[in-house]
Design a protein around this motif. Structure first.
Motif, PDB file in Angstrom:
ATOM      1  N   VAL A 243      -0.455   9.646   5.113  1.00 37.75           N
ATOM      2  CA  VAL A 243      -0.947   8.283   5.346  1.00 37.75           C
ATOM      3  C   VAL A 243       0.184   7.347   5.178  1.00 37.75           C
ATOM      4  O   VAL A 243       0.236   6.150   5.746  1.00 37.75           O
ATOM      5  CB  VAL A 243      -2.008   7.956   4.252  1.00 37.75           C
ATOM      6  CG1 VAL A 243      -2.484   6.674   4.006  1.00 37.75           C
ATOM      7  CG2 VAL A 243      -3.261   8.918   4.516  1.00 37.75           C
ATOM      8  N   ALA A 244       1.090   7.162   4.372  1.00 32.73           N
ATOM      9  CA  ALA A 244       2.121   6.460   4.162  1.00 32.73           C
ATOM     10  C   ALA A 244       3.058   6.286   5.684  1.00 32.73           C
ATOM     11  O   ALA A 244       3.209   5.276   5.791  1.00 32.73           O
ATOM     12  CB  ALA A 244       2.999   6.936   3.178  1.00 32.73           C
TER      13      ALA A 244
ATOM     14  N   ARG B  19       0.954  -1.224  -0.059  1.00 31.44           N
ATOM     15  CA  ARG B  19      -0.073  -0.121   0.019  1.00 31.44           C
ATOM     16  C   ARG B  19       0.787   1.286  -0.072  1.00 31.44           C
ATOM     17  O   ARG B  19       0.514   2.118  -0.813  1.00 31.44           O
ATOM     18  CB  ARG B  19      -0.874  -0.038   1.194  1.00 31.44           C
ATOM     19  CG  ARG B  19      -1.888   1.214   1.379  1.00 31.44           C
ATOM     20  CD  ARG B  19      -2.873   0.869   2.420  1.00 31.44           C
ATOM     21  NE  ARG B  19      -3.489   2.341   2.686  1.00 31.44           N
ATOM     22  CZ  ARG B  19      -4.613   2.945   1.805  1.00 31.44           C
ATOM     23  NH1 ARG B  19      -4.994   2.376   0.658  1.00 31.44           N
ATOM     24  NH2 ARG B  19      -5.193   4.010   2.400  1.00 31.44           N
ATOM     25  N   ILE B  20       1.981   1.418   0.928  1.00 32.65           N
ATOM     26  CA  ILE B  20       2.784   2.407   0.999  1.00 32.65           C
ATOM     27  C   ILE B  20       3.394   2.686  -0.542  1.00 32.65           C
ATOM     28  O   ILE B  20       3.504   3.904  -1.003  1.00 32.65           O
ATOM     29  CB  ILE B  20       3.770   2.460   2.089  1.00 32.65           C
ATOM     30  CG1 ILE B  20       3.156   2.320   3.286  1.00 32.65           C
ATOM     31  CG2 ILE B  20       4.973   3.141   1.813  1.00 32.65           C
ATOM     32  CD1 ILE B  20       4.057   1.812   4.619  1.00 32.65           C
ATOM     33  N   ARG B  21       3.978   1.574  -1.156  1.00 32.32           N
ATOM     34  CA  ARG B  21       4.497   1.831  -2.401  1.00 32.32           C
ATOM     35  C   ARG B  21       3.654   2.054  -3.375  1.00 32.32           C
ATOM     36  O   ARG B  21       4.072   3.121  -4.310  1.00 32.32           O
ATOM     37  CB  ARG B  21       5.024   0.270  -3.034  1.00 32.32           C
ATOM     38  CG  ARG B  21       5.665   0.457  -4.391  1.00 32.32           C
ATOM     39  CD  ARG B  21       6.556  -1.124  -4.686  1.00 32.32           C
ATOM     40  NE  ARG B  21       7.483  -1.430  -3.575  1.00 32.32           N
ATOM     41  CZ  ARG B  21       7.547  -2.585  -3.030  1.00 32.32           C
ATOM     42  NH1 ARG B  21       6.541  -3.386  -2.864  1.00 32.32           N
ATOM     43  NH2 ARG B  21       8.586  -2.759  -2.038  1.00 32.32           N
ATOM     44  N   ALA B  22       2.352   1.695  -3.343  1.00 30.45           N
ATOM     45  CA  ALA B  22       1.108   2.311  -4.539  1.00 30.45           C
ATOM     46  C   ALA B  22       0.989   3.636  -4.059  1.00 30.45           C
ATOM     47  O   ALA B  22       0.941   4.584  -5.163  1.00 30.45           O
ATOM     48  CB  ALA B  22       0.017   1.412  -4.038  1.00 30.45           C
TER      49      ALA B  22
ATOM     50  N   ARG C 276       9.414  -2.801   7.037  1.00 33.22           N
ATOM     51  CA  ARG C 276       9.497  -1.451   7.542  1.00 33.22           C
ATOM     52  C   ARG C 276      10.341  -0.495   6.796  1.00 33.22           C
ATOM     53  O   ARG C 276      10.251   0.772   6.374  1.00 33.22           O
ATOM     54  CB  ARG C 276       9.199  -1.078   8.859  1.00 33.22           C
ATOM     55  CG  ARG C 276       9.014   0.222   9.526  1.00 33.22           C
ATOM     56  CD  ARG C 276       8.879   0.481  10.913  1.00 33.22           C
ATOM     57  NE  ARG C 276      10.018   0.027  11.669  1.00 33.22           N
ATOM     58  CZ  ARG C 276       9.952  -1.107  12.460  1.00 33.22           C
ATOM     59  NH1 ARG C 276       8.724  -1.899  12.683  1.00 33.22           N
ATOM     60  NH2 ARG C 276      11.078  -1.614  13.244  1.00 33.22           N
ATOM     61  N   ASP C 277      11.675  -0.822   6.848  1.00 31.40           N
ATOM     62  CA  ASP C 277      12.879   0.076   6.326  1.00 31.40           C
ATOM     63  C   ASP C 277      12.678   0.122   4.801  1.00 31.40           C
ATOM     64  O   ASP C 277      12.901   1.300   4.133  1.00 31.40           O
ATOM     65  CB  ASP C 277      14.284  -0.816   6.684  1.00 31.40           C
ATOM     66  CG  ASP C 277      14.545  -0.568   8.241  1.00 31.40           C
ATOM     67  OD1 ASP C 277      13.833   0.465   8.915  1.00 31.40           O
ATOM     68  OD2 ASP C 277      15.634  -1.154   8.687  1.00 31.40           O
ATOM     69  N   SER C 278      12.222  -0.888   4.263  1.00 31.74           N
ATOM     70  CA  SER C 278      11.976  -0.936   2.774  1.00 31.74           C
ATOM     71  C   SER C 278      10.733   0.058   2.306  1.00 31.74           C
ATOM     72  O   SER C 278      10.874   0.739   1.395  1.00 31.74           O
ATOM     73  CB  SER C 278      11.553  -2.392   2.194  1.00 31.74           C
ATOM     74  OG  SER C 278      11.361  -2.291   0.502  1.00 31.74           O
ATOM     75  N   ALA C 279       9.732   0.127   3.337  1.00 32.38           N
ATOM     76  CA  ALA C 279       8.619   0.944   3.159  1.00 32.38           C
ATOM     77  C   ALA C 279       9.207   2.334   3.384  1.00 32.38           C
ATOM     78  O   ALA C 279       8.627   3.305   2.628  1.00 32.38           O
ATOM     79  CB  ALA C 279       7.377   0.553   4.123  1.00 32.38           C
ATOM     80  N   VAL C 280       9.887   2.451   4.393  1.00 31.30           N
ATOM     81  CA  VAL C 280      10.287   4.083   4.755  1.00 31.30           C
ATOM     82  C   VAL C 280      11.356   4.588   3.481  1.00 31.30           C
ATOM     83  O   VAL C 280      10.971   5.613   3.422  1.00 31.30           O
ATOM     84  CB  VAL C 280      10.811   4.101   5.944  1.00 31.30           C
ATOM     85  CG1 VAL C 280      11.774   5.324   6.410  1.00 31.30           C
ATOM     86  CG2 VAL C 280       9.941   3.582   7.343  1.00 31.30           C
TER      87      VAL C 280
END
Length: 130
Positions: A68-69, A29-32, A82-86
């Motif tokens: 939101v991200a 979702r964060i990537r999108a 989490r690190d990858s999403a951040v």
């Protein structure tokens, strides 16, 4: 066409989450969100010939997306995911030329390999390695 529709434009980050997300789903979702918000982040980072009203609309969209991200990233329990999403959010912030937030998020990344990749993409964060 959305140009002729007077209703407020609906973005992916405005969609409610129906159920609690797992770590992988949250990262997706964060990537999108970051992918969809890239255009407004770039508009914020380089205002160009936009009217002040249009510039404010793009800034509001970017800020909502980033918020939101970040809120979603805080709910991820696996540190590497989490690190990858951040990392995705840092990229979004840097597109918007929001270096202050980008640096704060960069410091939250613990994985050395991900930090190295972020530094390769955004060398202005060099002095922030902890």
């Amino acid at each position: 066409m959305w140009l002729f529709n007077k209703a407020k434009r609906k973005d992916i980050w405005d969609d409610p989450v129906e159920q609690p997300l797992g770590d992988i789903e949250a990262a997706q979702r964060i990537r999108a969100i970051c992918r969809d918000a890239a255009g407004c982040a770039e508009a914020v980072g380089s205002p160009g010939k936009r009217s002040p009203k249009q510039q404010q609309i793009e800034r509001d969209r970017y800020e909502r997306a980033a918020k939101v991200a970040m809120e979603t990233a805080m709910k991820i329990s696996d540190q590497l995911v989490r690190d990858s999403a951040v990392r995705e959010i840092v990229g979004l912030c840097m597109k918007a030329n929001n270096i202050k937030t980008g640096r704060a998020l960069f410091r939250a990344i613990h994985a050395g390999s991900i930090k190295a990749e972020v530094l390769k993409e955004h060398p202005t964060l060099e002095g922030e390695q902890a």
